[in-house]
Motif scaffolding. Structure first.
Motif, mmCIF file in Angstrom:
data_model
loop_
_atom_site.group_PDB
_atom_site.id
_atom_site.type_symbol
_atom_site.label_atom_id
_atom_site.label_comp_id
_atom_site.label_asym_id
_atom_site.label_seq_id
_atom_site.Cartn_x
_atom_site.Cartn_y
_atom_site.Cartn_z
ATOM 1 N N VAL A 32 -9.310 5.646 -0.133
ATOM 2 C CA VAL A 32 -10.429 5.267 0.742
ATOM 3 C C VAL A 32 -11.039 6.532 1.350
ATOM 4 O O VAL A 32 -10.473 7.626 1.221
ATOM 5 N N THR A 86 -7.739 1.315 11.324
ATOM 6 C CA THR A 86 -8.906 0.733 10.659
ATOM 7 C C THR A 86 -9.825 0.098 11.695
ATOM 8 O O THR A 86 -9.401 -0.257 12.813
ATOM 9 N N THR A 101 -14.739 -2.834 6.423
ATOM 10 C CA THR A 101 -13.567 -2.171 6.978
ATOM 11 C C THR A 101 -13.651 -0.675 6.704
ATOM 12 O O THR A 101 -13.895 -0.237 5.569
ATOM 13 N N TYR A 102 -13.409 0.117 7.774
ATOM 14 C CA TYR A 102 -13.409 1.568 7.645
ATOM 15 C C TYR A 102 -12.027 2.096 8.039
ATOM 16 O O TYR A 102 -11.396 1.603 8.978
ATOM 17 N N TYR A 103 -11.584 3.133 7.323
ATOM 18 C CA TYR A 103 -10.252 3.692 7.502
ATOM 19 C C TYR A 103 -10.371 5.111 8.061
ATOM 20 O O TYR A 103 -11.183 5.926 7.591
ATOM 21 N N SER A 104 -9.555 5.388 9.048
ATOM 22 C CA SER A 104 -9.550 6.723 9.653
ATOM 23 C C SER A 104 -8.214 7.391 9.363
ATOM 24 O O SER A 104 -7.141 6.787 9.560
ATOM 25 N N TYR A 138 -10.633 8.454 14.300
ATOM 26 C CA TYR A 138 -10.673 7.047 14.693
ATOM 27 C C TYR A 138 -11.437 6.881 16.007
ATOM 28 O O TYR A 138 -12.292 5.983 16.148
ATOM 29 N N LYS A 191 -4.793 4.552 1.353
ATOM 30 C CA LYS A 191 -4.819 3.614 2.476
ATOM 31 C C LYS A 191 -3.537 3.683 3.294
ATOM 32 O O LYS A 191 -3.551 3.500 4.518
ATOM 33 N N GLU A 245 0.824 -1.214 0.000
ATOM 34 C CA GLU A 245 0.000 0.000 0.000
ATOM 35 C C GLU A 245 0.853 1.257 0.000
ATOM 36 O O GLU A 245 0.429 2.312 -0.467
ATOM 37 N N ASP A 247 -12.532 8.552 4.759
ATOM 38 C CA ASP A 247 -12.657 8.660 6.215
ATOM 39 C C ASP A 247 -14.128 8.939 6.524
ATOM 40 O O ASP A 247 -14.650 9.988 6.117
ATOM 41 N N ALA A 303 -3.506 5.885 6.463
ATOM 42 C CA ALA A 303 -4.516 5.675 7.510
ATOM 43 C C ALA A 303 -3.890 5.590 8.896
ATOM 44 O O ALA A 303 -2.877 4.907 9.093
#
Length: 288
Positions: free
Chosen positions: A243, A260, A267-270, A276, A254, A159, A245, A257
């Protein structure tokens, strides 16, 4: 009178015919006949040989007295040149072997120095997954003057790096075995950033400064990291890994991030610690 005149003409005509016949016979009979003035005499068939040609029964007819000697001198001169070439080749080969031995010792120290620098490089956490590979390029035992060494640093696709990135250091000698050449080669595919792909350092066998070499390697590694981070921050390389936020409603790669979280099987990415924590407290507020 007329009859007498005719008789004279016929006699003259016969005489002319005889002369013509004699001339023709003489021409077709040479070299057996020769015409001198108004008479024809027979010529001997045997060819005339000059007495100077007959020198010795051991030498072929027609060979001069000093030809064989002159030819032998040319042959001796050619053989002497061949021997001179062989002597020069032997001397050059001995010198080359001595140079190779000196350069091999320097190349060994250079390889050790390069290995130390790369080990220090991958000791940094951000580069610990970079792979180091060393190999010999020449046949050391059978061909002492072929001692090419190659040290490769490969960046795995992840990534953080969506490109093929390979750094190579090559150690080899120049054509005359007077110096070592340390080459830097960087390959990036696909190419969306500008960078210097090639560089080289010439190292003399009798004037090797390890400090100078170490500084040069350091500079090349720093340049390599600068290219690596250009790829890391380039939107052209990161476009396929973007992705969202859910808290900040911001799109980002990604690799950037902060963390996650799984919610409802997704799956969510902050991007930040704050987003987060907010998502972790009440994820249903940010998921539609």
């Amino acid at each position: 009178m007329l009859s007498e005149h005719n008789s004279l003409q016929e006699g003259a005509s016969v005489q002319r015919s005889m002369k013509i016949a004699i001339v023709r016979l003489a021409r077709t009979s040479l070299p057996y006949f020769a015409i001198k003035g108004k008479t024809m005499t027979q010529v001997s068939r045997e060819p005339k040989i000059s007495p100077e040609w007959i020198k010795s029964p051991e030498r072929p007819v027609g060979v001069s007295s000093n030809l064989i000697g002159r030819l032998q001198m040319e042959v001796d001169g050619a053989n002497a040149r061949v021997e001179s070439i062989r002597a020069s080749a032997r001397k050059a080969f001995d010198i080359q072997q001595a140079k190779c031995k000196d350069l091999r010792d320097v190349a060994g120290r250079l390889q050790h120095l390069l290995r130390q620098q790369l080990n220090a490089f991958v000791s940094i956490e951000a580069f610990q997954d970079f792979q180091i590979n060393e190999k010999w390029g020449g046949q050391q035992e059978t061909r002492p003057c072929e001692f090419r060494r190659t040290v490769t640093l490969t960046v795995p696709n992840s990534e953080r790096c969506h490109a093929k990135v390979v750094l190579e250091f090559n150690i080899d000698a120049d054509q005359d075995f007077d110096n070592l050449i340390l080459e830097f080669h960087l390959e990036v595919i696909p190419v969306y950033v500008k960078f210097k792909a090639h560089d080289r350092l010439t190292i003399s066998a009798d004037g090797c400064s390890e400090q100078l070499i170490a500084e040069w390697i350091d500079n090349k590694l720093v340049e390599f990291v600068q290219i690596y981070f250009k790829i890391y921050f380039s939107e052209y390389y990161q476009i396929d890994s973007l992705v969202q936020d859910p808290v900040m409603n911001k799109e980002f790669p990604k690799a950037f991030a902060y963390g996650t979280m799984q919610f409802n099987g997704k799956t969510y990415y902050s991007l930040t610690a704050e987003s987060y924590q907010a998502f972790a407290g009440q994820p249903e507020l940010y998921v539609r």
